[in-house]
Design an enzyme around this catalytic site. Structure first.
Site, short mmCIF file in Angstrom:
data_model
loop_
_atom_site.label_atom_id
_atom_site.label_comp_id
_atom_site.label_asym_id
_atom_site.label_seq_id
_atom_site.Cartn_x
_atom_site.Cartn_y
_atom_site.Cartn_z
N HIS A 182 -0.69 -12.27 28.03
CA HIS A 182 -1.24 -13.45 28.70
C HIS A 182 -1.84 -13.20 30.08
O HIS A 182 -2.64 -14.01 30.54
CB HIS A 182 -0.17 -14.54 28.81
CG HIS A 182 0.11 -15.18 27.49
ND1 HIS A 182 -0.81 -15.96 26.84
CD2 HIS A 182 1.20 -15.15 26.69
CE1 HIS A 182 -0.32 -16.39 25.70
NE2 HIS A 182 0.91 -15.91 25.57
N GLN A 212 8.62 -10.20 18.35
CA GLN A 212 8.82 -11.51 18.95
C GLN A 212 8.70 -12.58 17.86
O GLN A 212 7.71 -12.65 17.11
CB GLN A 212 7.79 -11.76 20.06
CG GLN A 212 8.23 -12.94 20.90
CD GLN A 212 7.45 -13.11 22.18
OE1 GLN A 212 6.45 -12.45 22.41
NE2 GLN A 212 7.90 -14.03 23.01
N GLU A 245 8.33 -16.38 17.27
CA GLU A 245 7.92 -17.55 18.05
C GLU A 245 7.07 -18.52 17.24
O GLU A 245 6.27 -19.26 17.80
CB GLU A 245 7.22 -17.12 19.35
CG GLU A 245 6.15 -16.07 19.20
CD GLU A 245 5.57 -15.63 20.54
OE1 GLU A 245 5.84 -16.23 21.58
OE2 GLU A 245 4.79 -14.66 20.53
N ASP A 269 6.29 -20.95 22.55
CA ASP A 269 5.44 -21.00 21.36
C ASP A 269 6.19 -21.59 20.17
O ASP A 269 5.62 -22.34 19.37
CB ASP A 269 4.91 -19.61 21.02
CG ASP A 269 3.70 -19.26 21.87
OD1 ASP A 269 2.83 -20.14 22.06
OD2 ASP A 269 3.62 -18.13 22.37
C1 3PY Z 1 7.12 -17.98 24.61
O1 3PY Z 1 8.04 -18.69 25.04
O2 3PY Z 1 6.29 -18.34 23.77
C2 3PY Z 1 7.00 -16.62 25.10
O3 3PY Z 1 6.21 -15.87 24.59
C3 3PY Z 1 7.88 -16.21 26.25
O4 3PY Z 1 8.05 -14.86 26.30
MG MG Z 2 4.82 -16.75 23.34
#
Ligand code: 3PY
Ligand code: MG
Length: 252
Positions: free
Chosen positions: A44, A145, A147, A173
């Site tokens: 980001h 990740q 999300e 997310d």
């Molecule tokens: C989110 O909360 O979407 C993130 O990617 C935080 O790291």
């Molecule tokens: Mg995120």
């Protein structure tokens, strides 16, 4: 090079923070505050690229672990990020086992994967080339990740992929894909995160999460989450200035 994979396996809490600014000085100051791992957000931040990430890493390592969040799961990003000599990568939006498998193929050397071999900082520019090739799969953490609701629904299959060393929840997310954007206190989000946590506990896969503040981080630590990223460089700068001014205004 310190071994982040094994450190995560130990299940002891690791407290880190998000770096969004191209400033080794700010990162170093936060290291002096006591953070032991750093999440360099190349997904980001427009201020961070591989070169600035490597410069920041040069001041933070070996005392701290440095993890790069790559912008996407492409082979190019994954190999370039790993070649900087980071202790791990976080790959955003991992939603299926197939995607997790391709991440492992790009991030781990044979025989586990097909990571491409080059000369870079990770290998001491060639000075410890053979050692790095031998040790990287064991030391460098590949973190998926989770999300999206799809990733939550597929969590067991994702955890079955050998070479995914840890999971990291992106609550913002995730809240967006659940239709409750930004409402991190929503009970449904807590429940869904709990499902990921239970799956990780069952498979003995280390779990991490981003927390906007210390109160949220405390709750996650109490629930057994060990890889905590709390706040950001920008947030701490704002909070320090705002706290001083609020005290001075209060006395006016
Ligand atoms: C989110 O909360 O979407 C993130 O990617 C935080 O790291
Ligand atoms: Mg995120």
């Amino acid at each position: 090079m310190r071994n982040l994979r094994r450190r995560l396996e130990s299940r002891e809490v690791l407290l880190g923070t998000l770096i969004t600014w191209d400033s080794p000085e700010v990162a170093l100051t936060l290291q002096k505050a006591g953070f032991s791992w750093f999440f360099l957000d190349l997904e980001h931040s427009a201020l961070l690229d591989l070169k600035s990430a490597q410069r920041i890493m040069e001041v933070l390592q070996p005392a701290s672990y440095v993890v790069i969040r790559v912008p996407d799961d492409s082979e190019t990003w994954i190999k370039h990020a790993l070649d900087t000599g980071c202790n791990g990568i976080i790959v955003p939006h991992v939603s299926t086992a197939q995607q997790a498998q391709s991440v492992v193929e790009r991030a781990k050397y044979p025989p586990l994967g097909k990571r491409s071999i080059g000369i870079a900082r990770a290998h001491g520019y060639g000075t410890h080339f053979a050692k790095y090739l031998q040790e990287a799969n064991d030391r460098v953490a590949v973190i998926a990740q989770i999300e999206d609701t799809e990733g939550v629904n597929n969590i067991h299959d994702i955890l079955d992929v050998r070479g995914i060393d840890a999971v990291f929840i992106g609550p913002y997310d995730l809240s967006g894909t659940m239709g409750i954007l930004g409402d991190l206190a929503h009970p449904l989000l807590t429940e869904v995160i709990g499902r990921v946590r239970t799956a990780c506990e069952e498979r003995k896969v280390p779990l991490g999460i981003f927390c906007p503040n210390a109160a949220a981080a405390r709750k996650e630590i109490d629930r057994g989450v060990m890889l905590i990223a709390v706040g950001s460089d920008a947030g701490y700068t704002f909070a320090g200035g705002a706290a001083a001014l609020s005290e001075l205004h209060h006395r006016d």
